[in-house]
Structures are given as structure tokens and as C-alpha cells.
Scaffold this active site. Sequence first.
Site, mmCIF file in Angstrom:
data_model
loop_
_atom_site.group_PDB
_atom_site.id
_atom_site.type_symbol
_atom_site.label_atom_id
_atom_site.label_comp_id
_atom_site.label_asym_id
_atom_site.label_seq_id
_atom_site.Cartn_x
_atom_site.Cartn_y
_atom_site.Cartn_z
ATOM 1 N N ASN A 257 37.359 34.411 55.324
ATOM 2 C CA ASN A 257 37.778 33.565 56.306
ATOM 3 C C ASN A 257 38.689 31.822 55.268
ATOM 4 O O ASN A 257 38.461 32.285 54.022
ATOM 5 C CB ASN A 257 37.088 32.891 57.532
ATOM 6 C CG ASN A 257 35.730 31.728 56.843
ATOM 7 O OD1 ASN A 257 35.455 32.141 55.368
ATOM 8 N ND2 ASN A 257 35.338 30.741 57.229
ATOM 9 N N PRO A 258 39.259 31.530 56.225
ATOM 10 C CA PRO A 258 39.799 30.258 54.824
ATOM 11 C C PRO A 258 39.722 29.120 53.589
ATOM 12 O O PRO A 258 39.676 29.350 52.771
ATOM 13 C CB PRO A 258 40.621 29.065 55.594
ATOM 14 C CG PRO A 258 40.700 29.874 57.300
ATOM 15 C CD PRO A 258 39.370 30.731 56.965
ATOM 16 N N CYS A 259 38.223 29.176 53.971
ATOM 17 C CA CYS A 259 37.386 28.558 52.618
ATOM 18 C C CYS A 259 36.050 29.034 52.387
ATOM 19 O O CYS A 259 35.825 29.252 51.296
ATOM 20 C CB CYS A 259 36.613 27.718 53.548
ATOM 21 S SG CYS A 259 37.102 25.560 54.429
ATOM 22 N N GLU B 99 33.459 31.253 53.261
ATOM 23 C CA GLU B 99 32.166 31.794 53.516
ATOM 24 C C GLU B 99 31.413 32.937 54.065
ATOM 25 O O GLU B 99 30.991 33.257 54.610
ATOM 26 C CB GLU B 99 31.914 30.628 53.846
ATOM 27 C CG GLU B 99 32.115 30.253 55.644
ATOM 28 C CD GLU B 99 33.421 28.860 55.752
ATOM 29 O OE1 GLU B 99 33.111 28.970 56.869
ATOM 30 O OE2 GLU B 99 33.482 29.155 54.589
ATOM 31 N N GLY C 171 32.541 19.873 56.455
ATOM 32 C CA GLY C 171 32.500 18.331 56.512
ATOM 33 C C GLY C 171 32.743 17.374 57.800
ATOM 34 O O GLY C 171 32.023 16.806 58.104
ATOM 35 N N ILE D 100 31.783 17.993 60.457
ATOM 36 C CA ILE D 100 29.963 17.432 61.633
ATOM 37 C C ILE D 100 28.613 16.733 61.025
ATOM 38 O O ILE D 100 27.915 16.390 60.857
ATOM 39 C CB ILE D 100 28.888 18.998 61.620
ATOM 40 C CG1 ILE D 100 29.259 20.142 60.788
ATOM 41 C CG2 ILE D 100 30.529 19.768 63.279
ATOM 42 C CD1 ILE D 100 28.196 21.279 61.245
#
Length: 598
Positions: free
Chosen positions: A92-94, A96, A260, A262
Amino acid sequence: IEAFIEAKREPGRLRMFNLSVLVTDAFMDAVKNDGPWDLTFNGTIFDSVSARDLWNKIMRATFAYAEPGVIFIDRINQRNNLHYCETIAATNPCGEQPLPPYGACLLGSINLSAFVEASFTPSAAIDMTALRETVATAVRLMDNVIDVSRFPLEEQRQEALAKRRIGLGVTGLADAFIQCGVRYGSPESLELAAGWFDCLRDAAYRASIDLAAEKGPFPLFDAGAYLAGETIRELDPAVQALIRQHGIRNALLTSIAPTGTISLLANNVSSGIEPVFAFSHDRRVLLPNGETTTETVENNAHRLYRLLKGDATPLTDAFVDAQSLSPREHLAVQALVQKYIDSSISKTINLPESIGFDAFQSIYFDAYDQGCKGCTTYRPSDIRGAVLSLSEPDPKKQPAVVPATIAAPADRQADENAVIYMTQPLDRPPALTGSTYKINWPESDHAIYITVNDITQDGRRRPFEVFINSKNMEHYAWTVALTRMISAVFRRGGDVVFVVEELKAVFDPRGGYWMRGHYVPSLLAAIGEVIENHMIETGFMDRVDGLGVSSDEGTEAAPMKRRAVAGAGRQCPRCGAAGLMKQEGCDTCASCGWSRCG
């Protein structure tokens, strides 16, 4: 791959997402042994390069502007619980959540700092019983989300239901360390984290086993193959026995997301497993209207400490922020936590600008050697902007709004705290300096003229308004609307380079044209290139090789052959009549006589 590595070097381009390079074990061995590396695609070798030279390009790029990140893809596949039925080729984009084709993220995070009892005392500790109970609730909740979600594609729904992948993680780890009186990255913090994450992992797997006994295991569960996985073999033997007996509801259960937003909503606790960025800092917020505001926020652990101890009480050694930590301390936490996470971790290792290149790239080798599944660093540079910046020591400091002041683009500002925007558009002076450019677009009988007028303020020239004119009345309505919108954006100030990027990204479904040696996907993209070129020539934005059109005033951008696009409609691009037909292999309009080949 070499172009991919350099893709984000230009300031202001490709900024709202992350890039990473998938690195194999064989490549890392070739780098260490200074061996050759074949560049292949679909089984075809296109070139052979030095693995170390290619690695250095990756490192030089991320040293300069923090991207691309590095994903150790073989390790991800080797330790994947679903090693027997899927191959991971992306995340996914980050980073993880490694995902197969049509895979979807389902992420949730537990605020560890909320479980600390007797904060800032010698007996401070996490309530492990409450943590286990919350993990069990979270796993059930997330498993239910799979069933109630409405996926955009049927393939996504089938993928989610077949494996029931979830990613439960934490936020507030650094706050929990501070509340327990230990320094982030210290041996004491690693010992605490090992206990906390062992509890989380054990509770998550037991909860999923209970769900399997109640509702059935995930459809692709194969007890023998699943229990043979590297990660599963590291679970408590009692948990492995329960999996063999009942199966497990969710193929993968744990992941560490950036969290970031939440974390900010949870009273600004530290995000994910990151250290506290700063105990007070400014956060730039992009508003829906495109403007930017700045808010000052205070870390939750710091605020709690002041409430309990008073402003005069010195901070303990546990109050350490991301800028004060060594790269080794950052990496130690990531490597420790990865042992308990079956997916992956989003973690940024903050580095000082002064770090040497050799020391910098050694971090990536250490991350690989310590079992991490990826590595991302951030070193301040002129190319990358920043969402977060350090506050002034004065707690009463409020961000100032400076109306009617022209600001340099964010990537060019020396001080990232100086976020300047305008609440009112600038008034138009009686006279402006500008240039007019001519475009001959093949589908238009008449040339299109683009005028860009500039305003000069504080010795700097910047675009103020745009006019588009043509004798072709087909373009009249949308060109008037376009020029009014662009001019309204320009008059608000700030970094307006994004206007160029938006225009250049517009693709005509029927195909574009070759103009001056490069492909232009639409008339709007051609207009965007003219405005971009104007900004470059006036010094508002930096030149990037290979981008833009000729900047000579009045110079015509000569069109060349148009690229055909499969599935194009049969409507004539000139007159709009549905009379387009093939004649001698060329699209020709029976109504107006227009020909794609003419």
C-alpha cells in the site's frame, strides 16, 4: 528503474504519494559483492549494470529528497503467512501492508499510551489485561468490517473474503515510553516494547482463532501449509496447536500504519511507532480551497506531564524527540517491533542534514541485516517540503496571516514555517507585463493564442492572469471558464505550479499529438505546457530538462502525427457530427471533410 528512482527530484511534482523500490536478496548480495545486475522485463534482458552503481543511485536519490524508500521484497514473501497461495509484488502507499493483486488495506490502531497506569511514576506500566481485551474486540470489529464493506471491484471483494487480511497495530508508542520513564530506543524501551507487542500478537491470534471456531477459518486456510510459515512457527506453541485444531479467521493480523491523522485526533499522541516529532510543533494544513493554514499542536505526553508536575518541573530524560535520536535508536525500535508484526511497518528514520553519505547508506544495510522488511529515511533538503515544522519556544506564538503578500513556492522557501497566503485576491494594476504564445492544434481550423500576464512584487515576477483566444468558437465557452478559474487561482498567490501539473495531466480519450519531439496528451495539456514554459522563462519555477515547449514569444508549437487510441468514439473531433468513418485507412468526417491524415 533509473527513471523511476529520479522521478520525484523536481520540486513541486509527484508530491502527494510515496514511491519505493522493491529490492531482492539477490540484488543485495550483488551490491555487497560489487557484481553485475541484469535489468529485465517479462524475461527479456534490456541492459546489464553494476548493482552497486544502481544501489548508489537509489541512495543518492533518497539522501537528496527522501525517496524512493526500499522494500525488501523477498523477506516479505518468505515471511508471508500466505506464502503458499500468493506472491507479493507491491505494498500500500506507506509500505506497511504488502498486498497481492486486488488486495485492500483494512487497518486499525490501538492507542498504547491510553493503557499506561500511574504515568510518570516508578510503578508506571501498561495494563496488559485491558490491552488483551481491547485487541480481541478490535480483531472482531475489523473482521466484521470485511463483511460489511462495499468494494469498488468484485475482484477486490473476492480477494478480501478469501483471505480476510486485517492489519491491527498501535499508535502512541513513544508517548507510552515517556509515561513509563524510558528513552525511545534504549535497551529498557526495547524490553518494554517486546512485552507489549508479544501481548498484542498473542491476543490478536487467539482472538482470530476464536472467531474461526465460531464462524469458520478464512476460505484459503490450509493447516499444513499455514503452520509451515516462518512467522507462524515463531508463535507460542499453544497458539500453533489451537490453529491446527480450529483454524484461523484472518490470514494476517498485524501491521503498523503511520496513523498521522488519528494520532492527531487522539490528543496528538505520537504516531504509530514513531518517536515524538517535537513536543510542540507547527502543522501545515491544506484547506479545501487550496489555501494553507498553520496550527500549533502540543504532544499529549508532554501536556499530561505539565498538568501533573507543573511547568517548573524539569523534563525527564525520557522526553526525547525525533531530532535528538540517533539513527541506530530509530532502527532498533523498528527491527524489534517487526519481529511481532506479520505484515510490515511504516516507519521513518529522521536524520540530521549533516549526516555523511556513507553513514546514511549504512542505515539501509543495517535495516536489511536486522530483519526489517523495508527502510525509509528523511533527511531535510531543499527539494522536499515539510508538513511538520518546529515551533518557536514561545508557547504564545500564533501563526500570522499576511494578506496580499506574494510567497515563493513552498519548495523554494528557506523557512518552512513561513507559510504565507492571502485571504483576498490581489487587485489588478492598470498595466501588466506579459507574453502571448501561439498553438496550432490539428483539430482546430484556427490557431489558439495564450496570453500570460505577470505581476512584479518584492522584486519577483509571478503569473497573475491568463487569456485564451481563438477564432474557433467551438472553444469559446470552456476557454473563458478555464481562464477565469486559472486567473482566480493565480491572484490568490502561493505556490500555483500545481495548475500546470493539473493541466498537463489531462488526457484526451481520442489520443493526443506529438509536438516538438514529445507527446502531448490533450489540448489542455498543451496549454499547461505553455504556461509552464512561461513560468520557467520568468524565473517563477525551475527548468526541468525535457519538460515544456519552446519559450520564444510567438513561436508556433508544430504538431505532428496523432496517436490512435483503441475504442475512440465515432464523433468528429472538429464538427461534432457522428459522421467519422474509415477511408483508405484514415478517419475522415463525411460532414465537414476533416481527416485525421490530412
